[in-house]
Motif scaffolding. Sequence first.
Motif, PDB file in Angstrom:
ATOM      1  N   LYS A 160      15.299  26.952  -7.335  1.00 35.91           N
ATOM      2  CA  LYS A 160      15.401  25.850  -8.292  1.00 35.91           C
ATOM      3  C   LYS A 160      13.992  25.545  -8.775  1.00 35.91           C
ATOM      4  CE  LYS A 160      16.912  21.071  -8.663  1.00 35.91           C
ATOM      5  NZ  LYS A 160      17.435  19.916  -7.922  1.00 35.91           N
ATOM      6  N   LYS A 161      13.825  25.462 -10.081  1.00 34.20           N
ATOM      7  CA  LYS A 161      12.532  25.099 -10.653  1.00 34.20           C
ATOM      8  C   LYS A 161      12.497  23.589 -10.826  1.00 34.20           C
ATOM      9  CE  LYS A 161      12.314  29.327 -13.332  1.00 34.20           C
ATOM     10  NZ  LYS A 161      12.414  29.900 -14.668  1.00 34.20           N
ATOM     11  N   LEU A 162      11.481  22.952 -10.283  1.00 31.59           N
ATOM     12  CA  LEU A 162      11.302  21.529 -10.514  1.00 31.59           C
ATOM     13  C   LEU A 162      10.384  21.389 -11.714  1.00 31.59           C
ATOM     14  CD1 LEU A 162      10.873  20.337  -6.830  1.00 31.59           C
ATOM     15  CD2 LEU A 162      12.953  20.479  -8.181  1.00 31.59           C
ATOM     16  N   ALA A 163      10.977  21.020 -12.833  1.00 30.63           N
ATOM     17  CA  ALA A 163      10.251  20.922 -14.102  1.00 30.63           C
ATOM     18  C   ALA A 163      10.751  19.677 -14.840  1.00 30.63           C
ATOM     19  CB  ALA A 163      10.459  22.170 -14.939  1.00 30.63           C
ATOM     20  N   ASP A 165      17.755  29.125   8.420  1.00 29.92           N
ATOM     21  CA  ASP A 165      17.309  29.074   7.029  1.00 29.92           C
ATOM     22  C   ASP A 165      16.215  28.023   6.887  1.00 29.92           C
ATOM     23  OD1 ASP A 165      19.282  30.895   6.515  1.00 29.92           O
ATOM     24  OD2 ASP A 165      20.446  29.604   5.180  1.00 29.92           O
ATOM     25  N   ILE A 166      15.324  28.247   5.939  1.00 30.11           N
ATOM     26  CA  ILE A 166      14.266  27.278   5.686  1.00 30.11           C
ATOM     27  C   ILE A 166      14.123  27.035   4.190  1.00 30.11           C
ATOM     28  CG2 ILE A 166      12.957  27.792   7.796  1.00 30.11           C
ATOM     29  CD1 ILE A 166      11.030  29.368   6.047  1.00 30.11           C
ATOM     30  N   GLU A 167      13.435  25.959   3.875  1.00 31.43           N
ATOM     31  CA  GLU A 167      13.156  25.601   2.489  1.00 31.43           C
ATOM     32  C   GLU A 167      11.677  25.836   2.237  1.00 31.43           C
ATOM     33  OE1 GLU A 167      14.220  21.920  -0.472  1.00 31.43           O
ATOM     34  OE2 GLU A 167      13.916  21.465   1.627  1.00 31.43           O
ATOM     35  N   ALA A 168      11.366  26.376   1.090  1.00 34.61           N
ATOM     36  CA  ALA A 168       9.967  26.631   0.740  1.00 34.61           C
ATOM     37  C   ALA A 168       9.666  26.019  -0.618  1.00 34.61           C
ATOM     38  CB  ALA A 168       9.684  28.131   0.698  1.00 34.61           C
ATOM     39  N   PHE A 169       8.506  25.427  -0.708  1.00 36.85           N
ATOM     40  CA  PHE A 169       8.005  24.951  -1.989  1.00 36.85           C
ATOM     41  C   PHE A 169       6.859  25.870  -2.369  1.00 36.85           C
ATOM     42  CE2 PHE A 169      10.015  21.243  -0.119  1.00 36.85           C
ATOM     43  CZ  PHE A 169      10.836  20.841  -1.159  1.00 36.85           C
ATOM     44  N   VAL A 170       6.992  26.516  -3.519  1.00 37.57           N
ATOM     45  CA  VAL A 170       6.023  27.513  -3.963  1.00 37.57           C
ATOM     46  C   VAL A 170       5.441  27.065  -5.297  1.00 37.57           C
ATOM     47  CG1 VAL A 170       5.702  29.926  -4.645  1.00 37.57           C
ATOM     48  CG2 VAL A 170       7.288  29.358  -2.795  1.00 37.57           C
ATOM     49  N   LEU A 171       4.103  27.043  -5.344  1.00 32.61           N
ATOM     50  CA  LEU A 171       3.455  26.709  -6.610  1.00 32.61           C
ATOM     51  C   LEU A 171       3.719  27.823  -7.601  1.00 32.61           C
ATOM     52  CD1 LEU A 171       0.007  25.356  -5.373  1.00 32.61           C
ATOM     53  CD2 LEU A 171       1.974  24.036  -6.149  1.00 32.61           C
ATOM     54  N   PRO A 172       3.889  27.501  -8.884  1.00 33.57           N
ATOM     55  CA  PRO A 172       4.116  28.566  -9.861  1.00 33.57           C
ATOM     56  C   PRO A 172       2.940  29.524  -9.916  1.00 33.57           C
ATOM     57  CG  PRO A 172       4.076  26.395 -10.914  1.00 33.57           C
ATOM     58  CD  PRO A 172       3.845  26.190  -9.460  1.00 33.57           C
ATOM     59  N   VAL A 173       3.231  30.775 -10.185  1.00 34.54           N
ATOM     60  CA  VAL A 173       2.197  31.805 -10.241  1.00 34.54           C
ATOM     61  C   VAL A 173       1.110  31.428 -11.245  1.00 34.54           C
ATOM     62  CG1 VAL A 173       1.753  34.224 -10.808  1.00 34.54           C
ATOM     63  CG2 VAL A 173       3.727  33.607  -9.440  1.00 34.54           C
ATOM     64  N   LYS A 222       0.938  30.316  -3.291  1.00 32.65           N
ATOM     65  CA  LYS A 222       0.748  29.311  -2.241  1.00 32.65           C
ATOM     66  C   LYS A 222       2.122  28.732  -1.946  1.00 32.65           C
ATOM     67  CE  LYS A 222      -3.836  29.152  -2.182  1.00 32.65           C
ATOM     68  NZ  LYS A 222      -4.618  29.527  -1.048  1.00 32.65           N
ATOM     69  N   ALA A 223       2.478  28.637  -0.662  1.00 28.30           N
ATOM     70  CA  ALA A 223       3.806  28.155  -0.282  1.00 28.30           C
ATOM     71  C   ALA A 223       3.733  27.281   0.961  1.00 28.30           C
ATOM     72  CB  ALA A 223       4.734  29.334  -0.020  1.00 28.30           C
ATOM     73  N   ALA A 224       4.623  26.303   1.021  1.00 21.85           N
ATOM     74  CA  ALA A 224       4.791  25.462   2.207  1.00 21.85           C
ATOM     75  C   ALA A 224       6.240  25.584   2.655  1.00 21.85           C
ATOM     76  CB  ALA A 224       4.447  24.013   1.895  1.00 21.85           C
ATOM     77  N   LEU A 225       6.455  25.887   3.943  1.00 18.69           N
ATOM     78  CA  LEU A 225       7.798  26.088   4.483  1.00 18.69           C
ATOM     79  C   LEU A 225       8.204  24.895   5.336  1.00 18.69           C
ATOM     80  CD1 LEU A 225       6.985  28.921   3.546  1.00 18.69           C
ATOM     81  CD2 LEU A 225       8.014  29.818   5.606  1.00 18.69           C
ATOM     82  N   PHE A 226       9.472  24.498   5.206  1.00 16.80           N
ATOM     83  CA  PHE A 226      10.005  23.358   5.949  1.00 16.80           C
ATOM     84  C   PHE A 226      11.401  23.680   6.449  1.00 16.80           C
ATOM     85  CE2 PHE A 226       7.113  21.698   2.729  1.00 16.80           C
ATOM     86  CZ  PHE A 226       6.286  20.878   3.479  1.00 16.80           C
ATOM     87  N   ASP A 227      11.758  23.101   7.604  1.00 13.16           N
ATOM     88  CA  ASP A 227      13.126  23.209   8.095  1.00 13.16           C
ATOM     89  C   ASP A 227      14.012  22.298   7.266  1.00 13.16           C
ATOM     90  OD1 ASP A 227      12.587  24.971  10.214  1.00 13.16           O
ATOM     91  OD2 ASP A 227      12.030  23.320  11.536  1.00 13.16           O
ATOM     92  N   TYR A 228      15.262  22.703   7.094  1.00 13.28           N
ATOM     93  CA  TYR A 228      16.226  21.812   6.455  1.00 13.28           C
ATOM     94  C   TYR A 228      16.598  20.719   7.447  1.00 13.28           C
ATOM     95  CZ  TYR A 228      17.046  24.801   2.406  1.00 13.28           C
ATOM     96  OH  TYR A 228      16.894  25.507   1.243  1.00 13.28           O
ATOM     97  N   PRO A 229      16.903  19.522   6.968  1.00 11.13           N
ATOM     98  CA  PRO A 229      17.347  18.468   7.891  1.00 11.13           C
ATOM     99  C   PRO A 229      18.611  18.914   8.610  1.00 11.13           C
ATOM    100  CG  PRO A 229      16.998  17.580   5.684  1.00 11.13           C
ATOM    101  CD  PRO A 229      16.862  19.075   5.591  1.00 11.13           C
ATOM    102  N   GLN A 230      18.692  18.655   9.900  1.00  9.38           N
ATOM    103  CA  GLN A 230      19.850  19.069  10.684  1.00  9.38           C
ATOM    104  C   GLN A 230      20.959  18.045  10.524  1.00  9.38           C
ATOM    105  OE1 GLN A 230      19.798  22.002  11.900  1.00  9.38           O
ATOM    106  NE2 GLN A 230      21.817  21.969  12.776  1.00  9.38           N
ATOM    107  N   HIS A 234       8.447  25.634  -7.345  1.00  4.25           N
ATOM    108  CA  HIS A 234       9.728  26.307  -7.125  1.00  4.25           C
ATOM    109  C   HIS A 234      10.248  25.852  -5.760  1.00  4.25           C
ATOM    110  CE1 HIS A 234       9.376  29.220 -10.440  1.00  4.25           C
ATOM    111  NE2 HIS A 234       8.100  29.281 -10.134  1.00  4.25           N
ATOM    112  N   ASP A 235      11.490  25.436  -5.688  1.00  4.53           N
ATOM    113  CA  ASP A 235      12.132  25.042  -4.450  1.00  4.53           C
ATOM    114  C   ASP A 235      13.058  26.193  -4.058  1.00  4.53           C
ATOM    115  OD1 ASP A 235      13.481  23.836  -2.351  1.00  4.53           O
ATOM    116  OD2 ASP A 235      14.171  22.110  -3.504  1.00  4.53           O
ATOM    117  N   LEU A 236      12.723  26.885  -2.964  1.00  2.00           N
ATOM    118  CA  LEU A 236      13.451  28.096  -2.567  1.00  2.00           C
ATOM    119  C   LEU A 236      14.224  27.903  -1.273  1.00  2.00           C
ATOM    120  CD1 LEU A 236      10.613  30.735  -3.131  1.00  2.00           C
ATOM    121  CD2 LEU A 236      12.268  29.886  -4.794  1.00  2.00           C
TER     122      LEU A 236
END
Length: 128
Positions: free
Chosen positions: A110-113, A71-79, A46-54, A122-124
């Motif tokens: 980057k793993k947010l842990a 480029d975009i930023e994605a937050f992905v739940l761990p598998v 499961k992932a959510a995609l966001f634009d980086y702040p300009q 996961h912050d991608l």
Amino acid sequence: MIAQFQQEAMYMVNTFGGDATLITYTEGTELNGEVVGQKEKIYPVKAALFDYPQVGAGDKANFNTMIQEGDIEAFVLPVSVISPELPPNIKPNSSLLVVGGVTWRIMNTKKLAPNSVDIIVHDLHLRK
């Protein structure tokens, strides 16, 4: 406390994102200039995609990787949240994220842990 962070991450990804596919590759062996023995592994995530702040062209860096237009930023739940498998080792430049039929190359991760053990999300950094 960790459970609360996990719930917030799941809410964010489920509200603003959806199904995606994480593709990782095992390391192969280089033989005569060609990589052999490399295996592809596919994970439903499961992932959510966001634009980086300009901030301006090339003005913002993320995890020591310069952000480029598009480029975009994605937050992905761990598998492990989605399936019983252990979380994969997401390697920059050798893992892909497919969302809505679009394939993104993972430039950095980057793993947010908070406790260094339980991965919340996961912050991608993604690039086409």
